[in-house]
Design a protein around this motif. Structure first.
Motif, PDB file in Angstrom:
ATOM      1  N   LEU A 199      37.999  47.061  36.120  1.00  0.00           N
ATOM      2  CA  LEU A 199      38.464  45.967  36.965  1.00  0.00           C
ATOM      3  C   LEU A 199      38.837  44.784  36.077  1.00  0.00           C
ATOM      4  N   ASP A 200      40.114  44.455  36.075  1.00  0.00           N
ATOM      5  CA  ASP A 200      40.637  43.375  35.230  1.00  0.00           C
ATOM      6  C   ASP A 200      40.870  42.152  36.113  1.00  0.00           C
ATOM      7  N   GLY A 201      39.976  41.173  35.958  1.00  0.00           N
ATOM      8  CA  GLY A 201      39.934  40.050  36.894  1.00  0.00           C
ATOM      9  C   GLY A 201      40.937  38.942  36.650  1.00  0.00           C
ATOM     10  N   LYS A 202      40.949  38.021  37.592  1.00  0.00           N
ATOM     11  CA  LYS A 202      41.804  36.833  37.515  1.00  0.00           C
ATOM     12  C   LYS A 202      41.431  35.992  36.291  1.00  0.00           C
ATOM     13  N   PRO A 203      42.372  35.113  35.857  1.00  0.00           N
ATOM     14  CA  PRO A 203      42.118  34.308  34.661  1.00  0.00           C
ATOM     15  C   PRO A 203      40.802  33.532  34.720  1.00  0.00           C
ATOM     16  N   ASN A 204      40.552  32.865  35.812  1.00  0.00           N
ATOM     17  CA  ASN A 204      39.355  32.027  35.891  1.00  0.00           C
ATOM     18  C   ASN A 204      38.377  32.588  36.908  1.00  0.00           C
ATOM     19  N   ALA A 205      37.137  32.132  36.792  1.00  0.00           N
ATOM     20  CA  ALA A 205      36.122  32.577  37.740  1.00  0.00           C
ATOM     21  C   ALA A 205      36.501  32.108  39.143  1.00  0.00           C
ATOM     22  N   SER A 206      36.259  32.985  40.093  1.00  0.00           N
ATOM     23  CA  SER A 206      36.608  32.697  41.486  1.00  0.00           C
ATOM     24  C   SER A 206      35.674  33.532  42.349  1.00  0.00           C
ATOM     25  N   THR A 207      35.895  33.505  43.637  1.00  0.00           N
ATOM     26  CA  THR A 207      35.075  34.359  44.515  1.00  0.00           C
ATOM     27  C   THR A 207      35.276  35.824  44.127  1.00  0.00           C
ATOM     28  N   GLN A 208      36.478  36.123  43.617  1.00  0.00           N
ATOM     29  CA  GLN A 208      36.755  37.493  43.180  1.00  0.00           C
ATOM     30  C   GLN A 208      35.810  37.927  42.055  1.00  0.00           C
ATOM     31  N   THR A 209      35.429  36.971  41.203  1.00  0.00           N
ATOM     32  CA  THR A 209      34.547  37.299  40.076  1.00  0.00           C
ATOM     33  C   THR A 209      33.232  37.886  40.577  1.00  0.00           C
ATOM     34  N   LEU A 210      32.672  37.270  41.608  1.00  0.00           N
ATOM     35  CA  LEU A 210      31.417  37.769  42.171  1.00  0.00           C
ATOM     36  C   LEU A 210      31.626  39.151  42.784  1.00  0.00           C
ATOM     37  N   GLU A 211      32.738  39.332  43.463  1.00  0.00           N
ATOM     38  CA  GLU A 211      33.033  40.651  44.061  1.00  0.00           C
ATOM     39  C   GLU A 211      33.118  41.727  42.979  1.00  0.00           C
TER      40      GLU A 211
END
Ligand SMILES: Nc1ncnc2c1ncn2[C@@H]1O[C@H](COP(=O)(O)OP(=O)(O)O)[C@@H](O)[C@H]1O
Ligand SMILES: [Mg+2]
Length: 213
Positions: free
Chosen positions: A85-97
């Motif tokens: 899973l390659d995440g968005k540039p910055n931490a976001s709610t997606q990071t926790l998911e």
């Protein structure tokens, strides 16, 4: 069982996509099936990279798919031995998911406090929310071994494991990505070996975690 590995960070540009591509390539080279879920829907760094790789006709083929949500990536995961899973540039709610869905979360970090501190803040936040398997990966290190050791000590003192192996700053690594290669596929054997060592320590980690589970 699918190995699910999440690449996350507080800061952008630290090396998530670089490590995601490396991991997918190493799994496939090792005879497993793997896919990168490109969750950076704005930049789609890994998706475009896969296009360059295909254009160059490089083997092995690395599959990348852009997903709008972590849930849809996870729904696709059972078809593969490994899902990165390659995440968005910055931490976001997606990071926790991502962190909650992954067997192992990798936080790439540079050796300076500017990079280390936000990484630790992120990791602490995730831990509070019950995320257990978090490791740091040293990337963009310099020739100063002292600096790298100090960075490792900073993370260890903060209560986190740091993967063995590290990725030094090198234009050859950046150029590899430009032509659809991974950082284990540069023109320099020593650079490839260093990247391979880090990849192997991620593989060892995730394999250990699944064995226990
Ligand atoms: N060890 C390295 N040496 C030089 N450049 C690097 C290295 N690792 C990554 N880069 C470059 O840094 C930039 C950001 O890396 P990337 O993996 O896209 O970060 P992220 O996905 O976290 O935003 C890219 O241009 C990449 O090529
Ligand atoms: Mg990225």
């Amino acid at each position: 069982m699918t190995y699910v590995i999440g690449m996350i960070s507080q800061k952008g540009g630290v090396g998530k996509s670089t490590l995601a591509r490396m991991m997918a390539r190493e799994f496939v080279a090792g005879g497993l099936t793997a896919k990168i879920a490109d969750l950076d829907t704005q930049q789609q760094t890994s998706t475009y990279w896969a296009g360059r790789r295909a254009e160059a006709g490089l083997e092995p083929e690395v599959q990348v798919q852009s997903f709008a949500s972590v849930a849809s990536a996870i729904a696709d995961a059972p078809r593969f031995d490994a899902m990165i899973l390659d995440g968005k540039p910055n931490a976001s709610t997606q990071t926790l998911e991502i962190a909650q869905a992954a067997d192992l979360c990798v936080i790439p970090t540079g050796p300076t406090v500017d990079d280390l501190h936000p990484g630790v803040v992120l990791a602490h936040g995730l831990r509070k929310k019950g995320v257990g398997a978090i490791v740091f990966a040293m990337v963009k290190t310099t020739a100063s071994e002292r600096e790298t050791e100090a960075a490792r000590a900073y993370l260890t003192q903060a209560g986190y494991d740091v993967l063995s192996g590290e990725i030094p700053v090198s234009t050859a690594y950046g150029q590899a990505g430009d032509v659809g290669r991974t950082i284990t596929e540069t023109s320099f054997r020593t650079l490839n070996a260093r990247a391979t060592m880090l990849a192997q320590s991620i593989i060892d980690r995730v394999a250990d975690i699944q064995e226990v589970a």
